[in-house]
Motif scaffolding. Structure first.
Motif, PDB file in Angstrom:
ATOM      1  N   ARG A 221       5.795   1.263  -3.612  1.00  0.00           N
ATOM      2  CA  ARG A 221       4.525   2.508  -3.587  1.00  0.00           C
ATOM      3  C   ARG A 221       4.985   4.084  -3.132  1.00  0.00           C
ATOM      4  O   ARG A 221       5.958   3.622  -1.933  1.00  0.00           O
ATOM      5  CB  ARG A 221       3.469   2.628  -3.047  1.00  0.00           C
ATOM      6  CG  ARG A 221       2.047   1.733  -4.395  1.00  0.00           C
ATOM      7  CD  ARG A 221       2.396   1.862  -5.663  1.00  0.00           C
ATOM      8  NE  ARG A 221       2.053   3.160  -6.226  1.00  0.00           N
ATOM      9  CZ  ARG A 221       0.370   3.283  -6.254  1.00  0.00           C
ATOM     10  NH1 ARG A 221      -0.764   2.424  -6.080  1.00  0.00           N
ATOM     11  NH2 ARG A 221       0.653   4.303  -6.731  1.00  0.00           N
TER      12      ARG A 221
ATOM     13  N   TRP B  40      -7.697  15.600  -3.888  1.00  0.00           N
ATOM     14  CA  TRP B  40      -8.851  14.325  -4.458  1.00  0.00           C
ATOM     15  C   TRP B  40      -9.307  14.199  -5.065  1.00  0.00           C
ATOM     16  O   TRP B  40     -10.708  13.107  -4.301  1.00  0.00           O
ATOM     17  CB  TRP B  40      -9.214  14.489  -2.231  1.00  0.00           C
ATOM     18  CG  TRP B  40      -8.470  14.132  -1.369  1.00  0.00           C
ATOM     19  CD1 TRP B  40      -8.311  15.425  -0.933  1.00  0.00           C
ATOM     20  CD2 TRP B  40      -7.530  12.926  -1.019  1.00  0.00           C
ATOM     21  NE1 TRP B  40      -7.297  14.312   0.098  1.00  0.00           N
ATOM     22  CE2 TRP B  40      -7.226  13.033   0.652  1.00  0.00           C
ATOM     23  CE3 TRP B  40      -7.682  11.681  -1.569  1.00  0.00           C
ATOM     24  CZ2 TRP B  40      -6.087  12.300   1.161  1.00  0.00           C
ATOM     25  CZ3 TRP B  40      -7.068  11.019  -0.951  1.00  0.00           C
ATOM     26  CH2 TRP B  40      -6.507  10.706   0.495  1.00  0.00           C
TER      27      TRP B  40
ATOM     28  N   TRP C 196      -2.984   5.446  -8.705  1.00  0.00           N
ATOM     29  CA  TRP C 196      -4.336   6.135  -6.957  1.00  0.00           C
ATOM     30  C   TRP C 196      -5.414   5.041  -6.885  1.00  0.00           C
ATOM     31  O   TRP C 196      -5.349   4.815  -5.776  1.00  0.00           O
ATOM     32  CB  TRP C 196      -4.498   7.330  -7.673  1.00  0.00           C
ATOM     33  CG  TRP C 196      -5.633   7.918  -8.743  1.00  0.00           C
ATOM     34  CD1 TRP C 196      -5.326   7.726 -10.257  1.00  0.00           C
ATOM     35  CD2 TRP C 196      -7.095   6.848  -9.021  1.00  0.00           C
ATOM     36  NE1 TRP C 196      -6.557   8.081 -10.533  1.00  0.00           N
ATOM     37  CE2 TRP C 196      -7.239   7.988  -9.820  1.00  0.00           C
ATOM     38  CE3 TRP C 196      -7.450   7.007  -7.457  1.00  0.00           C
ATOM     39  CZ2 TRP C 196      -9.027   7.224  -9.693  1.00  0.00           C
ATOM     40  CZ3 TRP C 196      -9.559   6.542  -7.299  1.00  0.00           C
ATOM     41  CH2 TRP C 196      -9.610   6.662  -8.798  1.00  0.00           C
TER      42      TRP C 196
ATOM     43  N   HIS D 180      -4.100  11.500   4.029  1.00  0.00           N
ATOM     44  CA  HIS D 180      -2.434  11.168   3.220  1.00  0.00           C
ATOM     45  C   HIS D 180      -1.494  12.368   4.036  1.00  0.00           C
ATOM     46  O   HIS D 180      -2.062  13.307   4.500  1.00  0.00           O
ATOM     47  CB  HIS D 180      -2.777  10.867   1.905  1.00  0.00           C
ATOM     48  CG  HIS D 180      -1.734  10.993   1.111  1.00  0.00           C
ATOM     49  ND1 HIS D 180      -0.391  12.043   0.838  1.00  0.00           N
ATOM     50  CD2 HIS D 180      -0.571   9.912   1.359  1.00  0.00           C
ATOM     51  CE1 HIS D 180       0.309  11.392   0.422  1.00  0.00           C
ATOM     52  NE2 HIS D 180       0.654  10.933   1.174  1.00  0.00           N
TER      53      HIS D 180
ATOM     54  N   VAL E  13      -1.246   8.370  -3.433  1.00  0.00           N
ATOM     55  CA  VAL E  13      -2.613   8.795  -3.563  1.00  0.00           C
ATOM     56  C   VAL E  13      -2.858   9.456  -4.799  1.00  0.00           C
ATOM     57  O   VAL E  13      -4.026  10.473  -5.312  1.00  0.00           O
ATOM     58  CB  VAL E  13      -3.721   9.169  -2.583  1.00  0.00           C
ATOM     59  CG1 VAL E  13      -3.298   8.473  -1.187  1.00  0.00           C
ATOM     60  CG2 VAL E  13      -2.606  10.778  -2.024  1.00  0.00           C
ATOM     61  N   LEU E  14      -2.105  10.586  -5.603  1.00  0.00           N
ATOM     62  CA  LEU E  14      -2.061  11.218  -6.164  1.00  0.00           C
ATOM     63  C   LEU E  14      -1.812  10.877  -7.556  1.00  0.00           C
ATOM     64  O   LEU E  14      -2.079  11.254  -8.986  1.00  0.00           O
ATOM     65  CB  LEU E  14      -1.213  12.597  -6.349  1.00  0.00           C
ATOM     66  CG  LEU E  14      -0.533  13.136  -4.912  1.00  0.00           C
ATOM     67  CD1 LEU E  14       0.362  13.783  -4.879  1.00  0.00           C
ATOM     68  CD2 LEU E  14      -2.021  13.636  -4.480  1.00  0.00           C
TER      69      LEU E  14
ATOM     70  N   TRP F 201     -10.311  10.294  -5.976  1.00  0.00           N
ATOM     71  CA  TRP F 201     -11.151   9.544  -4.648  1.00  0.00           C
ATOM     72  C   TRP F 201     -12.782  10.271  -4.532  1.00  0.00           C
ATOM     73  O   TRP F 201     -13.670   9.178  -4.411  1.00  0.00           O
ATOM     74  CB  TRP F 201     -10.153   9.748  -3.539  1.00  0.00           C
ATOM     75  CG  TRP F 201      -8.836   8.671  -3.635  1.00  0.00           C
ATOM     76  CD1 TRP F 201      -7.659   9.284  -4.613  1.00  0.00           C
ATOM     77  CD2 TRP F 201      -8.061   8.305  -2.498  1.00  0.00           C
ATOM     78  NE1 TRP F 201      -6.681   8.712  -3.165  1.00  0.00           N
ATOM     79  CE2 TRP F 201      -7.364   7.784  -2.953  1.00  0.00           C
ATOM     80  CE3 TRP F 201      -9.244   7.684  -2.188  1.00  0.00           C
ATOM     81  CZ2 TRP F 201      -6.416   6.980  -2.535  1.00  0.00           C
ATOM     82  CZ3 TRP F 201      -8.316   6.962  -1.446  1.00  0.00           C
ATOM     83  CH2 TRP F 201      -7.119   6.465  -1.699  1.00  0.00           C
TER      84      TRP F 201
END
Length: 269
Positions: free
Chosen positions: A243, A24, A253, A88, A248-249, A27
């Protein structure tokens, strides 16, 4: 900080199965720049680094959904305000539980793990879960993915080289118990995967689905969203058709992160 300076809203990022909390990092940096106060705690037994966690897989074994939720509740209890929770995969399931329990001001569930009441079980999801569910003894163990398994479950929508890089950088052993609990949720009267989807007095919820996701196919994410139909609280859904589960990686992202930030601003959170 002076008395007139507003206290930044805390954000708790919750990762999913097989991925380390350090994933993360991007983010957290982006959310901090946007004025939030982010943290990304690990699951029970998770070490501070990917390498350390890989060296001690037994430490993460046999922790289920309730234990993971409780560990994040302990983190939240030490914060100065109710956080936004962004999760996630299984972290998305945990985020929904925390929101329904009144422990979060808002939640974002990205490709969320299957909550009780979700009916679709696509073949892709079954195949992605087989490394764990194919052996009943894995319920009490930690299980690691191979590069090939990660490619199917997470990295199918990105180039092979990027999938391998993500595997090397972020993957850790994961407890088998949460997958067994989620897969049997609809047959259990007291499943830890149950979420009170009918609550009216909760904060806003955003559910995100990935159109090429194998681990949590979009039909599963959308089915979870539909379970909230009876709630008067804000519940939104967003699809990202191209996607996969690595959304998220991987290199894209920020598209997802920017969307979540814009949504939170619209909610006034």
């Amino acid at each position: 900080m002076s008395p007139s300076t507003p206290i930044p809203t805390p954000v708790v990022f919750v990762h999913g199965l097989w991925i380390h909390s350090d994933s993360w990092r991007n983010w957290s940096d982006l959310y901090r720049q946007a004025g939030y106060d982010p943290i990304a705690p690990g699951w029970p037994g998770e070490s501070a680094t990917v390498a350390e966690t890989r060296r001690n897989p037994a430490a993460v074994g046999n922790h289920g959904i309730d234990a993971i939720t409780a560990s994040h509740l302990r983190v939240i209890s030490g914060l100065g305000a109710k956080p936004v929770v962004v999760g996630h995969s299984f972290g998305g399931l945990i985020a929904q539980k925390l929101l329904a329990g009144g422990h979060a001001s808002a939640a974002v569930a990205i490709d969320p793990g299957q909550i009780k009441g979700v009916r679709p079980v696509p073949l892709a999801q079954i195949r992605a879960a087989l490394p764990v569910l194919s052996r009943p003894g894995n319920k009490k163990k930690a299980v690691s993915l191979t590069r090939k398994q990660f490619r199917y479950a997470f990295g199918n929508a990105v180039p092979q080289a990027e999938s391998d890089e993500l595997f090397d950088r972020w993957t850790i052993p994961g407890p088998g118990r949460p997958l067994f609990e989620a897969s049997t949720a609809n047959f259990s009267t007291r499943s830890p995967a149950a979420v009170d989807t009918g609550k009216h007095d909760r904060g806003p919820l955003l559910v995100i689905g990935g159109g090429r996701d194998h681990t949590v196919p979009e039909v599963v994410a959308r089915a979870a969203y539909k379970l909230y139909a009876s709630s008067r609280a804000t519940t939104d859904y967003q699809s990202f058709p191209d996607r996969g589960h690595s959304l998220v990686l991987d290199h894209g992202w920020q598209e997802i992160a920017d969307f979540t930030l814009a949504w939170l601003r619209r909610q006034g959170v």
